[in-house]
Design a protein around this motif. Sequence first.
Motif, PDB file in Angstrom:
ATOM      1  N   LEU A 238       0.592  -1.276  -0.144  1.00 31.02           N
ATOM      2  CA  LEU A 238       0.167   0.017   0.054  1.00 31.02           C
ATOM      3  C   LEU A 238       1.049   1.291   0.036  1.00 31.02           C
ATOM      4  O   LEU A 238       1.906   1.390   0.607  1.00 31.02           O
ATOM      5  CB  LEU A 238      -1.095   0.162   1.300  1.00 31.02           C
ATOM      6  CG  LEU A 238      -1.904  -1.111   1.479  1.00 31.02           C
ATOM      7  CD1 LEU A 238      -2.646  -0.973   2.671  1.00 31.02           C
ATOM      8  CD2 LEU A 238      -2.720  -1.159   0.341  1.00 31.02           C
TER       9      LEU A 238
ATOM     10  N   VAL B 116       0.429   4.831   1.254  1.00 32.86           N
ATOM     11  CA  VAL B 116      -0.247   5.565   2.120  1.00 32.86           C
ATOM     12  C   VAL B 116       0.165   7.044   2.581  1.00 32.86           C
ATOM     13  O   VAL B 116       1.450   7.213   2.462  1.00 32.86           O
ATOM     14  CB  VAL B 116      -0.575   4.820   3.656  1.00 32.86           C
ATOM     15  CG1 VAL B 116      -1.123   3.487   3.141  1.00 32.86           C
ATOM     16  CG2 VAL B 116       0.676   4.818   4.275  1.00 32.86           C
TER      17      VAL B 116
ATOM     18  N   GLN C 134      -5.249   5.840   0.914  1.00 34.55           N
ATOM     19  CA  GLN C 134      -4.427   4.428   0.888  1.00 34.55           C
ATOM     20  C   GLN C 134      -4.746   4.047  -0.637  1.00 34.55           C
ATOM     21  O   GLN C 134      -5.889   3.828  -1.229  1.00 34.55           O
ATOM     22  CB  GLN C 134      -5.142   3.198   1.987  1.00 34.55           C
ATOM     23  CG  GLN C 134      -4.785   3.636   3.147  1.00 34.55           C
ATOM     24  CD  GLN C 134      -5.932   3.948   3.957  1.00 34.55           C
ATOM     25  OE1 GLN C 134      -6.173   5.091   4.217  1.00 34.55           O
ATOM     26  NE2 GLN C 134      -6.960   2.997   4.086  1.00 34.55           N
TER      27      GLN C 134
END
Length: 218
Positions: A126, A128, A160
């Motif tokens: 991810l 983020v 995200q």
Amino acid sequence: MVVNTLAYIALLAVAFSLASASDPSPLQDFCVAVNDTNAAVFVNGQFCQDPKLATPNDFSFSGLRLPGNTSNQLGSMVTPATVAQIPGLNTLGISLARIDYAPYGLVPPHTHPRATEILTVLEGTLYVGFVTSDPDNRLISMVLYKGDVFVFPQGLIHFQLNVGTTNAVSISSLSSQNPGVITIASAVFGSKPAISVDVLTKAFQLDKDVVANLQSKF
């Protein structure tokens, strides 16, 4: 001497308790004061049942074991575990959420007005980040991998994005039983009634046709 010391400690304790006293944090967007109790509703939590009637089901929730349906425009799905799903969370000041991401799925920029969030990646990769408040508006971001943790401070805009080619899953813990969520795009362009086009064209430096098109999408 001992009596004087104890008295001094007692005075300090009283002074500290008075100095640290404060109103409870709000668990709703606003509370309009009324004098008529017939027009009032209960706020800052839920009504409490007799504790003798509590059962294990009041403190459990099985929804987080199930993958969320990411077949949507954003390619993500949030499954909350707040006081609405777990009645036993009432007054405890904590909640959870499972987030599923399709490849390149996004949780768009949003805020939690009543909670700090700590996110743990269970699967996938991810990207983020969050943005600090004015006047800096500094982006603090990084790529997370399985097992990594990231904190989004209360009230700050964050996001995200699954930057991997496989599905991703994360779990978030939030410091409120009712953290609330404000998704920036839908709040600005999808408010009911709609915010004046004149406001949005000037605020975002966009053409009126572009603003109208964005509002139609929400």
